[in-house]
Design an enzyme around this catalytic site. Structure first.
Site, PDB file in Angstrom:
ATOM      1  N   CYS A 191       0.540  -1.132   0.135  1.00 34.45           N
ATOM      2  CA  CYS A 191       0.255   0.211   0.366  1.00 34.45           C
ATOM      3  C   CYS A 191       0.656   1.001  -0.050  1.00 34.45           C
ATOM      4  O   CYS A 191       0.119   2.728  -0.352  1.00 34.45           O
ATOM      5  CB  CYS A 191      -1.055   0.002   1.073  1.00 34.45           C
ATOM      6  SG  CYS A 191      -2.174  -1.780   1.337  1.00 34.45           S
ATOM      7  N   HIS A 210      -3.787   6.737   1.543  1.00 42.97           N
ATOM      8  CA  HIS A 210      -3.978   5.152   1.212  1.00 42.97           C
ATOM      9  C   HIS A 210      -5.189   5.235   1.112  1.00 42.97           C
ATOM     10  O   HIS A 210      -5.715   5.389   2.464  1.00 42.97           O
ATOM     11  CB  HIS A 210      -2.629   4.770   1.728  1.00 42.97           C
ATOM     12  CG  HIS A 210      -3.359   2.744   1.694  1.00 42.97           C
ATOM     13  ND1 HIS A 210      -3.714   3.244   0.473  1.00 42.97           N
ATOM     14  CD2 HIS A 210      -3.544   1.987   1.991  1.00 42.97           C
ATOM     15  CE1 HIS A 210      -3.650   1.915   0.072  1.00 42.97           C
ATOM     16  NE2 HIS A 210      -3.672   0.793   1.542  1.00 42.97           N
ATOM     17  N   ASN A 248      -9.952  -0.986  -0.938  1.00 39.47           N
ATOM     18  CA  ASN A 248      -8.837  -0.238  -1.104  1.00 39.47           C
ATOM     19  C   ASN A 248      -7.986  -1.854  -2.181  1.00 39.47           C
ATOM     20  O   ASN A 248      -8.271  -2.030  -2.907  1.00 39.47           O
ATOM     21  CB  ASN A 248      -7.851  -1.160   0.191  1.00 39.47           C
ATOM     22  CG  ASN A 248      -7.012  -1.252   0.376  1.00 39.47           C
ATOM     23  OD1 ASN A 248      -5.711  -0.737  -0.528  1.00 39.47           O
ATOM     24  ND2 ASN A 248      -6.286  -1.665   1.456  1.00 39.47           N
TER      25      ASN A 248
HETATM   26  N1  COA Z   1     -18.962  -8.718   8.512  1.00 41.01           N
HETATM   27  C1  COA Z   1     -19.650  -9.028   9.398  1.00 41.01           C
HETATM   28  N2  COA Z   1     -18.706  -9.315  10.103  1.00 41.01           N
HETATM   29  C2  COA Z   1     -17.561  -9.429  10.217  1.00 41.01           C
HETATM   30  C3  COA Z   1     -16.934  -9.036   8.987  1.00 41.01           C
HETATM   31  C4  COA Z   1     -17.805  -8.804   7.771  1.00 41.01           C
HETATM   32  N3  COA Z   1     -16.705  -8.936   6.763  1.00 41.01           N
HETATM   33  N4  COA Z   1     -15.230  -8.777   8.882  1.00 41.01           N
HETATM   34  C5  COA Z   1     -14.836  -9.325  10.932  1.00 41.01           C
HETATM   35  N5  COA Z   1     -16.164  -9.566  11.210  1.00 41.01           N
HETATM   36  C6  COA Z   1     -16.873  -9.895  12.443  1.00 41.01           C
HETATM   37  C7  COA Z   1     -15.392 -10.383  13.455  1.00 41.01           C
HETATM   38  O1  COA Z   1     -15.438 -11.721  13.258  1.00 41.01           O
HETATM   39  C8  COA Z   1     -15.475 -10.178  14.376  1.00 41.01           C
HETATM   40  O2  COA Z   1     -16.802 -10.848  15.495  1.00 41.01           O
HETATM   41  P1  COA Z   1     -16.946 -11.730  16.997  1.00 41.01           P
HETATM   42  O3  COA Z   1     -17.367 -10.593  17.420  1.00 41.01           O
HETATM   43  O4  COA Z   1     -18.302 -12.293  16.705  1.00 41.01           O
HETATM   44  O5  COA Z   1     -15.891 -12.525  17.138  1.00 41.01           O
HETATM   45  C9  COA Z   1     -16.399  -8.517  14.774  1.00 41.01           C
HETATM   46  O6  COA Z   1     -16.539  -8.848  13.055  1.00 41.01           O
HETATM   47  C10 COA Z   1     -15.720  -7.811  15.231  1.00 41.01           C
HETATM   48  O7  COA Z   1     -14.029  -8.303  14.071  1.00 41.01           O
HETATM   49  P2  COA Z   1     -12.807  -6.754  14.190  1.00 41.01           P
HETATM   50  O8  COA Z   1     -11.781  -7.244  13.335  1.00 41.01           O
HETATM   51  O9  COA Z   1     -12.607  -6.924  15.782  1.00 41.01           O
HETATM   52  O10 COA Z   1     -13.556  -5.964  13.641  1.00 41.01           O
HETATM   53  P3  COA Z   1     -13.002  -4.662  13.335  1.00 41.01           P
HETATM   54  O11 COA Z   1     -13.796  -3.439  13.889  1.00 41.01           O
HETATM   55  O12 COA Z   1     -11.004  -4.181  14.070  1.00 41.01           O
HETATM   56  O13 COA Z   1     -12.503  -4.418  11.573  1.00 41.01           O
HETATM   57  C11 COA Z   1     -11.293  -4.224   9.578  1.00 41.01           C
HETATM   58  C12 COA Z   1     -11.858  -5.478  11.055  1.00 41.01           C
HETATM   59  C13 COA Z   1     -10.665  -5.423   8.970  1.00 41.01           C
HETATM   60  C14 COA Z   1     -12.787  -4.017   8.973  1.00 41.01           C
HETATM   61  C15 COA Z   1     -10.683  -3.602  10.255  1.00 41.01           C
HETATM   62  O14 COA Z   1     -10.226  -4.171  11.791  1.00 41.01           O
HETATM   63  C16 COA Z   1      -9.597  -2.859   9.178  1.00 41.01           C
HETATM   64  O15 COA Z   1     -10.274  -2.443   8.670  1.00 41.01           O
HETATM   65  N6  COA Z   1      -8.590  -2.949   9.934  1.00 41.01           N
HETATM   66  C17 COA Z   1      -7.599  -2.175   8.798  1.00 41.01           C
HETATM   67  C18 COA Z   1      -7.440  -2.501   7.799  1.00 41.01           C
HETATM   68  C19 COA Z   1      -6.346  -2.528   6.647  1.00 41.01           C
HETATM   69  O16 COA Z   1      -6.158  -0.979   6.841  1.00 41.01           O
HETATM   70  N7  COA Z   1      -5.222  -3.258   5.823  1.00 41.01           N
HETATM   71  C20 COA Z   1      -4.928  -2.919   4.486  1.00 41.01           C
HETATM   72  C21 COA Z   1      -3.935  -3.062   4.732  1.00 41.01           C
HETATM   73  S1  COA Z   1      -3.265  -1.416   4.451  1.00 41.01           S
END
Ligand code: COA
Length: 354
Positions: free
Chosen positions: A113, A281, A311
């Protein structure tokens, strides 16, 4: 002093628009969850068989046209991608040939990224050193190849089949839903020319890398630590799909992007208020809103398109740049800050006078 000016830009958006509701046909997710946690509303996928270089070529042609630069004038190609057409050779040389450029140096770089910012520094260094005068920098990705979905999932995604997905496959698609919903396919490109006029061009850059926590965002399989480097067992274990500790990445992205932006502004005697626009980004709208608040930027100073494209890794910043230039939000002389964070971990900021 020689400066590197972004003289033209172009984008390539994949043809198939995929909404959050369409994804909810093939995994346990919802439009509300995806919008609320990430800001993403749609993303675009290519047709199977389309290559990353194909998107790069379209974006590059548009950038050349905007810059009014002839193909024979290009003397350097840098192609940033983590999803190349094949393991080797890289996309840079393939793009050189497809565009009919002279046999100029062509680099592929893999900073995920942060790839576009790293590419800008590489081009800028070549220009300042007198090694290049007119460069093509491309950031393009086809992420849809990462999706571990079988033909049944793709058919349901497209609405061709209405029957529910077989439970085993539903479980598989759901197991990586936190990752797959984020990404889309796209390409962006810029033509960068050397200019003696110091009022425009790349002003300064601050790039960083720290591999300590590389395993928190990586593709664990399909590498030469394995013999053979790819086999059906790795694929069965989904090791060809990126692993991502989303919470860790979220925290690091907000921290590092803010730090890099502050450091760069400070050493150039600027404050956030001096910037016309900040292009971040596009990984998660919430990450960017956090960085906006931390830097004290107004809504007019930031621009997002993750809602539409998701993304697109190395393509996010050139896509944003291109949209802003074509939409009149960036004009010659404007102070623009680009900021990125990605796998590696890599991150950084670039200050440009447009
Ligand atoms: N749809 C529904 N539920 C989802 C899901 C989806 N697409 N993805 C994860 N969940 C659920 C998880 O299973 C978890 O369930 P649980 O509480 O029953 O265990 C719950 O949502 C919370 O998951 P979590 O991973 O803690 O969510 P979050 O708020 O951290 O959001 C991301 C997840 C990935 C959106 C977030 O962490 C993120 O954007 N991180 C940065 C990613 C990034 O920038 N990546 C690119 C690199 S440059």
């Amino acid at each position: 002093m020689l400066r590197s000016v972004i003289a033209g830009s172009g984008s390539a958006i994949a043809p198939h628009r995929v909404t959050n509701d369409m994804l909810a046909r093939i995994m346990d997710t919802s439009d509300a969850w995806i919008r609320e946690r990430t800001g993403v509303e749609t993303r675009y996928y290519v047709e199977p068989g389309t290559r990353t270089t194909d998107l790069g070529v379209i974006a590059a042609e548009r950038a050349l046209e905007m810059a009014g630069v002839a193909r024979e004038d290009i003397d350097l190609v840098v192609f940033a991608t983590m999803t190349p057409d094949q393991y080797f050779p890289g996309c840079g040389g393939l793009l050189q040939s497809r565009l009919g450029l002279r046999p100029v140096p062509a680099f592929d770089i893999r900073q995920q990224c942060s790839g576009f910012l790293y590419g800008l520094q590489l081009v800028d260094a070549h220009i300042r050193a007198g090694l290049a005068r007119t460069a093509l920098l491309v950031g393009a990705e086809i992420h849809s190849g990462f999706m571990p979905w079988g033909p049944g999932s793709w058919a349901r995604l497209a609405g061709d089949v209405e029957a529910p997905l077989e439970p085993g496959e539903w479980e598989t698609t759901t197991s990586v839903r936190h990752l797959t919903v984020l990404f889309g396919d796209a390409g962006g490109a810029v033509v960068i020319t050397a200019a003696d006029d110091g009022s425009r061009g790349v002003v300064d850059q601050a790039l960083y890398a720290d591999g300590t926590d590389a395993a928190k965002l990586c593709v664990p399989g399909n590498g030469f630590a394995r013999r053979p480097y790819v086999d059906p067992e790795q694929i069965r274990r989904l090791e060809h799909v990126p692993v991502m500790d989303g919470r860790y990445v979220f925290k690091m992205a907000t921290t590092r992007m803010t730090e890099a932006a502050r450091a760069l502004l400070e050493r150039n005697g600027l404050t956030p208020g001096d910037l016309k626009l900040v292009l971040m980004h596009q990984a998660n709208l919430r990450i960017n809103e956090f960085v906006q608040r931390s830097l004290g930027l107004s809504d007019a100073q930031v621009c997002h398109n993750i809602q539409r494209y998701g993304n697109t890794t190395a393509a996010t910043v050139p896509l944003l740049w291109d949209e802003c230039v074509r939409g009149g939000r960036i004009e010659p002389g404007d102070a623009v800050l680009m900021v990125a964070f990605g796998a590696g971990m890599t991150w950084g900021a670039t200050l440009v006078r447009a």
